[in-house]
Design an enzyme around this catalytic site. Structure first.
Site, PDB file in Angstrom:
ATOM      1  N   ARG A  48     -16.500 -22.024   2.168  1.00 32.12           N
ATOM      2  CA  ARG A  48     -15.782 -21.690   3.319  1.00 32.12           C
ATOM      3  C   ARG A  48     -16.474 -21.648   4.611  1.00 32.12           C
ATOM      4  O   ARG A  48     -15.679 -21.580   5.685  1.00 32.12           O
ATOM      5  CB  ARG A  48     -14.841 -20.370   3.018  1.00 32.12           C
ATOM      6  N   TYR A 102       4.210 -36.581  13.087  1.00 30.12           N
ATOM      7  CA  TYR A 102       4.112 -36.596  11.717  1.00 30.12           C
ATOM      8  C   TYR A 102       5.208 -35.445  11.280  1.00 30.12           C
ATOM      9  O   TYR A 102       4.848 -34.353  11.954  1.00 30.12           O
ATOM     10  CB  TYR A 102       2.789 -36.325  11.254  1.00 30.12           C
ATOM     11  N   ASP A 174      -4.096 -37.290  16.500  1.00 32.04           N
ATOM     12  CA  ASP A 174      -3.855 -37.413  15.327  1.00 32.04           C
ATOM     13  C   ASP A 174      -4.112 -39.109  14.905  1.00 32.04           C
ATOM     14  O   ASP A 174      -2.993 -39.977  15.417  1.00 32.04           O
ATOM     15  CB  ASP A 174      -2.505 -37.237  14.776  1.00 32.04           C
ATOM     16  N   LYS A 199      -4.985 -40.237   3.918  1.00 31.82           N
ATOM     17  CA  LYS A 199      -4.648 -41.587   3.858  1.00 31.82           C
ATOM     18  C   LYS A 199      -5.609 -42.738   3.980  1.00 31.82           C
ATOM     19  O   LYS A 199      -6.010 -42.739   2.791  1.00 31.82           O
ATOM     20  CB  LYS A 199      -3.668 -41.664   5.207  1.00 31.82           C
TER      21      LYS A 199
END
Ligand SMILES: *Cc1c(COP(=O)(O)O)cnc(C)c1O
Length: 384
Positions: A48, A102, A174, A199
């Protein structure tokens, strides 16, 4: 030789790779440990904290691909989007978003921002003036997405980056649809580049991941929040993503080539009303596409002529599969009006230019002749 001097496919193949000192294997070893020694080490490693060996190695590759200084690898595209935005926004701040976003990003903004006291505006279109028109005294961030989903409209990246600089704002993009192969926004002055690695970066429809790339200082700011929000990616998937990225250049260039050929093919077919692809000279942003993109991408959209049964058309396709996601090596198609943009009202869809029969086509790496044949036979069936 610095990273920037290496070519795309060399970066894809080699940058960041870990040496297998124990066995001299050909690929990066995978370190799954969630616990590392703390005595005698300066940097405490923990998943993390985004600093396991595999995470750091992959971040180097991703950062080199986008010509940035540093990067973070997240568990999803939305983890990258939300953490990057929140890192630069406080209660009372304002952010300008492009109108066509998006769906997940638009949900994040409209469903969550109010409770944090963060103000936002959407532009009326993707023109640079429309961004300037929304800037207020408390604006801190401008956020764009180009090419946009599903109509592949373009935003002038360097014009928006300059606008942000002029007003002292952080600019974010983005860059998922273009991928680092076709567009490197940091070269055009953008501060923070985000990808849904689910993607093109993953490319095989089997990885959920996200990335943010920026200067060291900006990444450090995002990291301060990221370690608290906890959106890191499992090291196994990090390792899978490193493997996928080795062929990013090859895949996306094949997809560029197929998409251009198919867009031109569709434009000439009886039964097709309109094709949206930035690489077509009929596209309103064709000149801008040529100036800011290195390739036109693997995404295109099209409409059948009025009265033709678009649902039947989809059913008649054999190779090209109806599917929610995009950017895999396999070609897929979807109807935005009933899927990605199904939550909008019909009026909102019309305002965005999304007709019920609009089809978004994610072009894969199959042989283009086979894809053409598939489209042709389905078109013949709906033309009757
Ligand atoms: C898929 C996608 C996202 C979100 O990514 P996830 O990995 O699904 O969280 C963000 N932006 C764009 C353009 C996308 O296509």
């Amino acid at each position: 030789m610095s990273k920037k001097q290496l070519g795309l496919n060399t970066i894809c193949t080699h940058i960041g790779e870990l040496e297998d000192k124990q066995f001299q294997g050909a690929v990066s070893p995978l370190y799954m440990a969630t616990s590392y020694a703390y005595e005698g080490v300066e940097q405490k490693r923990y998943p993390r904290y985004f600093n396991t060996p595999n995470q750091e190695a992959l971040a180097k590759k991703v950062s080199a691909l986008e010509h940035g200084e540093a990067a973070l690898i997240f568990g999803s595209g939305m983890a990258a989007v939300s953490t990057s935005l929140m890192a630069f926004l406080h209660k009372g701040d304002h952010v300008v978003f492009q109108n066509t976003l998006y769906g997940g990003t638009s949900n994040l903004v409209t469903e969550e921002f109010e409770k944090f006291g963060i103000e936002f505006s959407f532009t009326k279109d993707s023109k640079t003036d429309s961004f300037e028109a929304e800037i207020k005294k408390n604006t801190k961030v401008i956020y764009i997405e180009t090419p946009s989903n599903p109509l592949l409209t373009l935003t002038d990246v360097s014009a928006v980056a300059n606008l942000a600089k002029k007003h002292g704002l952080v600019s974010m993009i983005d860059n998922t649809f273009a991928s680092p192969v076709n567009q490197n926004p940091m070269d055009l002055g953008i501060d923070v580049v985000i990808h849904s690695a689910t993607k093109y970066m993953g490319g095989h429809s089997d990885i959920s991941a996200g990335t943010a790339i920026a200067s060291e200082a900006h990444i450090d700011k995002i990291f301060q929040l990221a370690k608290n929000f906890g959106g890191s990616l499992s090291d196994f998937t990090v390792w899978m993503l490193e493997r996928s990225l080795k062929t990013l250049g090859l895949r996306v260039k094949a997809q560029n080539e197929n998409a251009l050929a198919l867009a031109e093919f569709l434009e000439g077919q009886d039964g097709i009303a309109k094709v949206y692809y930035p690489g077509l000279s009929s596209h309103p942003d064709y000149e801008l596409a040529k100036s800011q993109m290195k390739g036109f991408g693997g995404m295109l959209s099209f409409e059948l002529q009025e009265g033709l049964d678009y649902k039947l058309f989809q059913k008649k396709l054999n190779l090209i599969k109806p599917s929610m996601s995009l950017a895999g090596v396999e070609s897929t198609i979807l109807l935005p009006a009933v899927t990605s943009h199904g939550l909008l009202t019909p009026e909102e869809r019309t305002a965005q230019g999304i007709k019920d029969g609009l089809m978004r086509f994610s072009v894969g790496i199959e042989e283009k002749e086979d894809l053409m044949e598939d489209l042709k036979q389905a078109l013949e069936k709906v033309r009757g």
